[in-house]
Design a protein around this motif. Structure first.
Motif, mmCIF file in Angstrom:
data_model
loop_
_atom_site.group_PDB
_atom_site.id
_atom_site.type_symbol
_atom_site.label_atom_id
_atom_site.label_comp_id
_atom_site.label_asym_id
_atom_site.label_seq_id
_atom_site.Cartn_x
_atom_site.Cartn_y
_atom_site.Cartn_z
ATOM 1 N N VAL A 173 0.847 -1.194 0.000
ATOM 2 C CA VAL A 173 0.000 0.000 0.000
ATOM 3 C C VAL A 173 0.885 1.248 0.000
ATOM 4 N N ARG A 174 0.244 2.355 -0.253
ATOM 5 C CA ARG A 174 0.862 3.647 0.028
ATOM 6 C C ARG A 174 0.043 4.292 1.138
ATOM 7 N N HIS A 175 0.729 4.705 2.178
ATOM 8 C CA HIS A 175 0.045 5.333 3.313
ATOM 9 C C HIS A 175 0.879 6.527 3.748
ATOM 10 N N GLU A 176 0.264 7.675 3.750
ATOM 11 C CA GLU A 176 1.006 8.921 3.956
ATOM 12 C C GLU A 176 1.370 9.204 5.409
ATOM 13 N N HIS A 177 0.599 8.639 6.371
ATOM 14 C CA HIS A 177 0.755 9.077 7.760
ATOM 15 C C HIS A 177 1.263 8.010 8.725
ATOM 16 N N LEU A 178 1.361 6.761 8.303
ATOM 17 C CA LEU A 178 1.781 5.705 9.218
ATOM 18 C C LEU A 178 3.219 5.923 9.672
ATOM 19 N N ARG A 179 3.410 5.989 10.986
ATOM 20 C CA ARG A 179 4.738 6.223 11.554
ATOM 21 C C ARG A 179 5.332 4.977 12.198
ATOM 22 N N THR A 180 4.460 4.096 12.668
ATOM 23 C CA THR A 180 4.919 2.891 13.363
ATOM 24 C C THR A 180 4.185 1.682 12.817
ATOM 25 N N LEU A 181 4.944 0.650 12.479
ATOM 26 C CA LEU A 181 4.374 -0.625 12.054
ATOM 27 C C LEU A 181 5.121 -1.730 12.776
ATOM 28 N N ALA A 182 4.380 -2.551 13.534
ATOM 29 C CA ALA A 182 4.998 -3.642 14.287
ATOM 30 C C ALA A 182 4.168 -4.903 14.100
ATOM 31 N N VAL A 183 4.833 -5.988 13.710
ATOM 32 C CA VAL A 183 4.168 -7.275 13.551
ATOM 33 C C VAL A 183 4.946 -8.309 14.360
ATOM 34 N N GLU A 184 4.299 -8.858 15.391
ATOM 35 C CA GLU A 184 4.918 -9.844 16.266
ATOM 36 C C GLU A 184 4.397 -11.227 15.888
ATOM 37 N N ALA A 185 5.306 -12.166 15.636
ATOM 38 C CA ALA A 185 4.870 -13.492 15.213
ATOM 39 C C ALA A 185 5.912 -14.540 15.581
ATOM 40 N N GLY A 186 5.406 -15.757 15.791
ATOM 41 C CA GLY A 186 6.299 -16.894 15.932
ATOM 42 C C GLY A 186 6.735 -17.398 14.572
ATOM 43 N N GLY A 187 6.014 -16.960 13.547
ATOM 44 C CA GLY A 187 6.342 -17.276 12.165
ATOM 45 C C GLY A 187 5.642 -16.293 11.253
ATOM 46 N N LEU A 188 6.386 -15.393 10.645
ATOM 47 C CA LEU A 188 5.800 -14.352 9.801
ATOM 48 C C LEU A 188 5.901 -14.763 8.333
ATOM 49 N N PRO A 189 4.772 -14.829 7.621
ATOM 50 C CA PRO A 189 4.812 -15.236 6.220
ATOM 51 C C PRO A 189 5.683 -14.309 5.376
ATOM 52 N N ALA A 190 6.411 -14.888 4.442
ATOM 53 C CA ALA A 190 7.255 -14.095 3.555
ATOM 54 C C ALA A 190 6.438 -13.105 2.749
ATOM 55 N N SER A 191 5.185 -13.457 2.456
ATOM 56 C CA SER A 191 4.330 -12.557 1.679
ATOM 57 C C SER A 191 4.122 -11.233 2.399
ATOM 58 N N VAL A 192 4.035 -11.271 3.730
ATOM 59 C CA VAL A 192 3.864 -10.044 4.501
ATOM 60 C C VAL A 192 5.143 -9.214 4.459
ATOM 61 N N VAL A 193 6.289 -9.881 4.602
ATOM 62 C CA VAL A 193 7.570 -9.176 4.529
ATOM 63 C C VAL A 193 7.728 -8.505 3.174
ATOM 64 N N ARG A 194 7.394 -9.221 2.108
ATOM 65 C CA ARG A 194 7.510 -8.643 0.769
ATOM 66 C C ARG A 194 6.546 -7.469 0.586
ATOM 67 N N ALA A 195 5.355 -7.563 1.174
ATOM 68 C CA ALA A 195 4.380 -6.476 1.055
ATOM 69 C C ALA A 195 4.877 -5.211 1.736
ATOM 70 N N VAL A 196 5.494 -5.368 2.907
ATOM 71 C CA VAL A 196 6.052 -4.197 3.593
ATOM 72 C C VAL A 196 7.149 -3.576 2.732
ATOM 73 N N GLY A 197 7.990 -4.427 2.166
ATOM 74 C CA GLY A 197 9.071 -3.929 1.326
ATOM 75 C C GLY A 197 8.589 -3.239 0.065
ATOM 76 N N ALA A 198 7.400 -3.610 -0.411
ATOM 77 C CA ALA A 198 6.854 -3.019 -1.635
ATOM 78 C C ALA A 198 5.947 -1.833 -1.353
ATOM 79 N N SER A 199 5.698 -1.527 -0.082
ATOM 80 C CA SER A 199 4.806 -0.424 0.284
ATOM 81 C C SER A 199 5.560 0.901 0.290
ATOM 82 N N ASP A 200 4.848 1.950 -0.050
ATOM 83 C CA ASP A 200 5.391 3.300 0.061
ATOM 84 C C ASP A 200 4.887 3.901 1.359
#
Length: 320
Positions: free
Chosen positions: A149-176
């Motif tokens: 996504v593109r989100h203009e105001h998000l300052r903090t993003l935290a995802v706590e997991a015992g196993g985080l899907p690679a798809s989520v990691v890639r989505a964060v990396g592709a987000s503006d």
């Protein structure tokens, strides 16, 4: 102390538990003075109250327009129930929750649910429904979905997991995320769905879409050495004030890569607690960085364990 605990504050506001059905509520705080925690207790006084009933009672008792922060706790007794219904309630109330700037979904501890049992859903709609949201936190990686996504105001993003899907990691990396200052990802282990690789992290480490980033946490990972090696020459590191590689299986190999890579002396603090470093390498880190004024946490050094087949292994702080 467990690495997974109930939030005590969110967005700088103390967490306040909204009373369950049947509990006495002598007086409620002003809507914007606290982070409101909403959780059903299948064994408490309000055991018959569904999350939707709790939600509607909450919106009737507290002025929605004044609410700044929400902490979503347990939404059902059945761990197979995902967070989709809770996300839907939040989206439907976006016209009422006009002051909402912080949300945490899944504030459960081990006594309520193991982190791997928390069943999440697609949380992307929260970012689209709340374009002025500043902080989003999620606990639990099972069935978690996040689209770029593109989100203009998000300052903090935290995802706590015992196993985080690679798809989520890639989505964060592709987000503006031009305003994002704080990013924390618990990558976890493959056994519980944590299948991200160094290649999946590469777009994050360039920092191109994260111009405001000042804190990076890549935690609780079984590939912590590989992550450390990737960070040794990652462009994003130069602009950070703090770096967190704790809770994982960092060993001498990864620490040596950090020492031999780009300078870390500009950091204010480096968190390496829960690691598998030798005393020699730990002391080298202390001498190199603490003398430069960097606060370094090297506590909780673990010992490698050997199974019945003679294989040596390390363990992350949080798995199941």
């Amino acid at each position: 102390m467990s690495a997974v605990e109930h939030l005590k504050e969110l967005h700088g506001l103390p967490v306040f538990d909204f009373p369950a059905a049947g509990e006495e509520a002598p007086g409620l705080p002003e809507p914007g003075e606290v982070a409101w925690r909403l959780s059903v207790d299948p064994y408490g006084d309000g055991a018959d109250e569904s999350y939707e009933q709790l939600w509607q009672r909450f919106l009737a008792a507290v002025d929605p327009a004044g609410i700044r922060a929400l902490v979503i706790g347990r939404w059902s007794e059945d761990h197979s129930d995902d967070s989709g219904a809770v996300v839907r309630l939040l989206i439907e109330a976006s016209g009422q929750l006009t002051g909402l700037v912080a949300v945490f979904v899944g504030d459960m501890v081990m006594e309520e649910s193991e982190i791997s049992w928390i069943t999440q859903s697609d949380v992307t709609p929260l970012l689209t429904a709340y374009p002025r949201l500043q902080e989003l936190g999620v606990r639990g990686g099972s069935h978690l979905v996040l689209d770029a996504v593109r989100h203009e105001h998000l300052r903090t993003l935290a995802v706590e997991a015992g196993g985080l899907p690679a798809s989520v990691v890639r989505a964060v990396g592709a987000s503006d995320l031009p305003a994002l200052e704080y990013l924390e990802l618990w990558l976890g282990v493959d056994e519980y769905g944590g299948d991200a690789t160094e290649e999946d992290l590469a777009p994050l480490l360039t920092g191109e879409r994260l111009p405001a980033l000042r804190h990076l946490g890549l935690r609780n990972s079984e590939i912590q050495d590989e992550i450390a090696a990737a960070l040794a020459d990652a462009p994003v590191v130069a602009r950070l004030k703090s770096l967190d590689l704790s809770l994982g299986v960092l060993g001498d190999e990864g620490a040596e890569a950090l020492l031999e890579g780009q300078s870390l002396s500009h950091l204010e603090w480096l968190d390496l607690h829960h690691n598998f470093l030798s005393e020699e390498v730990a002391e080298r880190i202390r001498q190199r960085l603490e003398t430069a004024g960097v606060e370094v946490d090297l506590d909780e050094r673990g010992e490698e364990e050997e199974d019945e087949d003679g294989d040596v292994y390390r363990y992350t702080a949080v798995g199941e």
